[in-house]
Design a protein around this motif. Structure first.
Motif, PDB file in Angstrom:
ATOM      1  N   SER A   1     136.649 148.873  41.106  1.00  0.00           N
ATOM      2  CA  SER A   1     136.410 147.446  40.913  1.00  0.00           C
ATOM      3  C   SER A   1     135.434 147.195  39.767  1.00  0.00           C
ATOM      4  O   SER A   1     135.646 146.301  38.936  1.00  0.00           O
ATOM      5  CB  SER A   1     135.877 146.837  42.210  1.00  0.00           C
TER       6      SER A   1
ATOM      7  N   THR B   1     136.521 145.404  36.381  1.00  0.00           N
ATOM      8  CA  THR B   1     135.823 144.196  35.939  1.00  0.00           C
ATOM      9  C   THR B   1     135.425 144.329  34.469  1.00  0.00           C
ATOM     10  O   THR B   1     135.546 143.375  33.695  1.00  0.00           O
ATOM     11  CB  THR B   1     134.577 143.936  36.814  1.00  0.00           C
TER      12      THR B   1
ATOM     13  N   TRP C   1     136.744 141.995  31.458  1.00  0.00           N
ATOM     14  CA  TRP C   1     135.817 141.341  30.531  1.00  0.00           C
ATOM     15  C   TRP C   1     136.195 141.657  29.082  1.00  0.00           C
ATOM     16  O   TRP C   1     136.119 140.794  28.215  1.00  0.00           O
ATOM     17  CB  TRP C   1     134.380 141.782  30.810  1.00  0.00           C
TER      18      TRP C   1
ATOM     19  N   GLY D   1     141.524 142.118  40.042  1.00  0.00           N
ATOM     20  CA  GLY D   1     140.073 142.223  40.201  1.00  0.00           C
ATOM     21  C   GLY D   1     139.598 141.641  41.523  1.00  0.00           C
ATOM     22  O   GLY D   1     138.792 142.256  42.227  1.00  0.00           O
TER      23      GLY D   1
ATOM     24  N   VAL E   1     129.674 142.282  39.918  1.00  0.00           N
ATOM     25  CA  VAL E   1     131.086 141.952  39.731  1.00  0.00           C
ATOM     26  C   VAL E   1     131.254 140.451  39.460  1.00  0.00           C
ATOM     27  O   VAL E   1     132.056 140.054  38.610  1.00  0.00           O
ATOM     28  CB  VAL E   1     131.923 142.399  40.953  1.00  0.00           C
TER      29      VAL E   1
ATOM     30  N   MET F   1     133.029 138.828  36.215  1.00  0.00           N
ATOM     31  CA  MET F   1     134.205 137.961  36.318  1.00  0.00           C
ATOM     32  C   MET F   1     133.942 136.586  35.694  1.00  0.00           C
ATOM     33  O   MET F   1     134.806 136.038  35.014  1.00  0.00           O
ATOM     34  CB  MET F   1     134.640 137.813  37.775  1.00  0.00           C
TER      35      MET F   1
END
Length: 85
Positions: free
Chosen positions: A13, A17, A21, A32, A68, A72
Motif C-alpha cells: 500500500s 501510494t 503520487w 490504493g 497514506v 493520496m
C-alpha cells in the motif's frame, strides 16, 4: 501468518501510494483504497486476536493512515492540477 500478510499488504500500500503520487489516474485510486481497506481489515483482526498489543497497533496504524492519506491527497491534487493545465 496473518501478521506477515498484513505487513505485506501495508508495505504494498505504501509503495502503491508512491506510484499513484508519481503517476496519478482515477483507476489507480481504487486499487490504493482497496489496499488501505485490506490493511485496516487485517490490522483490526490482529488487534482482536492479540488485544495486549492494542496500543502499539493503534499508534502504528494511525501513523500508517496518516502517511497514506497524505500521499493520496497529494496525488489527488496532482491529478486535479494536471487536468486543469
Amino acid at each position: 501468518m496473518v501478521l506477515l500478510i498484513h505487513i505485506a499488504i501495508a508495505l504494498a500500500s505504501l509503495l502503491y501510494t508512491t506510484y499513484v503520487w508519481l503517476a496519478p489516474s482515477r483507476p489507480k485510486f481504487t486499487v490504493g483504497y482497496t489496499l488501505v481497506g485490506l490493511t485496516l481489515l487485517s490490522g483490526t483482526y490482529l488487534t482482536f486476536i492479540s488485544p495486549a498489543h492494542m496500543i502499539q497497533a493503534c499508534t502504528t496504524g494511525l501513523i500508517y493512515i496518516g502517511i497514506v492519506s497524505i500521499g493520496m491527497v497529494a496525488a489527488h491534487g496532482k491529478l486535479a492540477h494536471s487536468k486543469n493545465h
